[in-house]
Design a protein around this motif. Structure first.
Motif: not given
Length: 366
Positions: A143-147, A170-174, A230-233, A236-240
């Motif tokens: 997750f983005r600390n600033d968001m 963002s979540l896995k397409k599965g 996440l890098a592009d903002g 706010v959060m995502g799985s990987t």
């Protein structure tokens, strides 16, 4: 002399790993995934073993197609691979098809330094009689600390809390990981997740929970997608995969943190193909005994943020060889990070993956 499996083990293991069968078969083709992962194996296992024995190791980066290629090799009667790194699921499949050799973990692998047997040291990570565990990685969330405001998330259920943490996820397409997390965050006890997912009602319950955030999700197909988002903002959060997040946080210095709660462990490890000559099999057994001992598995963590599968290796995890940072806090298996985890239920997904994945994709297309 006829070489049986018992004779091979006795010969290969009568000397310390790395010293047996000098001059037997001086070249091995070892199959893996490439990139940073293969580099970690090269530094932790291959180079030290070659320095000790003189055996040349040829790296092949075909692990993604290992099942199909081993089938083709068997059919052609031309086995060019000596050792293959695969995920636990394909290892179980190769074992069932007779393409991977069954292992006596306690006689073929090194004990822990305190004498603990290999099977006890690896524990539940031995998910198949043909599988030699090597590393633990996980599906987890960054997750983005600033968001995230003044209260960073501590629970996986933050994914579903768009009020406290507004913005895209963002979540896995599965189905895998999303279905488990959806049920967990809909009140199903962890022990009941897979029995619930076996039922139509349980699958519908998971999809109904995912419905609550469907409009807020960016679905990813490649492990690099979430780190970029996440890098592009953009989220706010995502799985990987945890290794992707490690690179984003420590190498790219992005304002991102890891959420370890309810991470889903997956495993990578070795299988030895069936059909090797006695000399080749003996050399591979010697290499594997060396490459999966307590120190070598700890050494791999100097190069990549995947946890060693031996319990005895965890206290030996040290600093990253190039970044100079302590690696224990970045390991999925570190006690501080593993208070609430899933080990992927391989038997469940082998039985239900096709049906649940079809249902998930149909839901996604609505």
């Amino acid at each position: 002399m006829k070489f049986t499996k018992t004779v091979l083990v006795a010969v290969a293991l009568s000397l310390p790993a790395g010293l047996a069968l000098a001059g037997a078969h001086e070249e091995m083709t070892i199959v893996s995934w490439g990139g940073a992962y293969s580099k970690s194996q090269l530094k932790a296992y291959h180079e030290p073993y070659t320095a000790m024995t003189g055996v040349k190791i040829i790296n092949d980066e075909s692990s993604g197609t290992a099942v199909a290629k081993l089938r083709a090799m068997k059919e052609a009667g031309n086995l060019t691979w000596d050792l293959v790194d695969v995920e636990a699921g394909p290892a179980m499949q190769l074992c069932d098809e007779g393409l991977a050799m069954e292992i006596d973990h306690d006689s073929m692998l090194a004990s822990a330094p305190d004498g603990t047997s290999a099977s006890d040291d690896f524990g539940s990570f031995i998910v198949s009689p043909c599988f030699i565990p090597q590393i633990v990685y996980s599906y987890t969330v960054g997750f983005r600390n600033d968001m995230v405001g003044s209260t960073p998330p501590t629970s996986i259920c933050a994914i579903f809390d768009t009020k406290a943490y507004p913005g895209k996820r963002s979540l896995k397409k599965g189905a895998l990981s999303n279905m488990e997390w959806a049920l967990l965050c809909d009140g199903v006890a962890k022990a009941d997740i897979y029995p619930t997912l076996e039922t139509e009602a349980g699958q519908d319950q998971a999809l109904a929970k995912l419905d609550t955030i469907k409009d807020d999700v960016i679905w990813w197909s490649a492990g690099a997608d979430t780190p970029q988002l996440l890098a592009d903002g953009e989220v706010v959060m995502g799985s990987t995969f945890n290794g992707r997040l490690f690179a984003l946080i420590e190498e790219d210095k992005q304002p991102v943190s890891m959420l370890w709660d309810a991470q889903i462990y997956d495993l990578d490890g070795w299988i030895i193909p069936t059909g090797l000559s006695p000399e080749r099999q003996a050399r591979v057994l010697d290499y594997v005994k060396f490459a999966t001992d307590t120190q070598r598995l700890a050494d791999q963590s100097k190069w990549i943020s995947y946890g060693p599968t031996r319990a005895s290796s965890a206290p030996l995890v040290d600093k990253h060889a190039e970044l100079g940072i302590a690696m224990a806090p970045h390991m999925p298996t570190d006690p501080a990070n593993s208070k609430n985890t899933f080990l992927m239920n391989y038997a469940f997904w082998a039985d239900y993956k096709d049906d649940i994945e079809s249902k998930f994709q149909a839901w996604l297309a609505k």
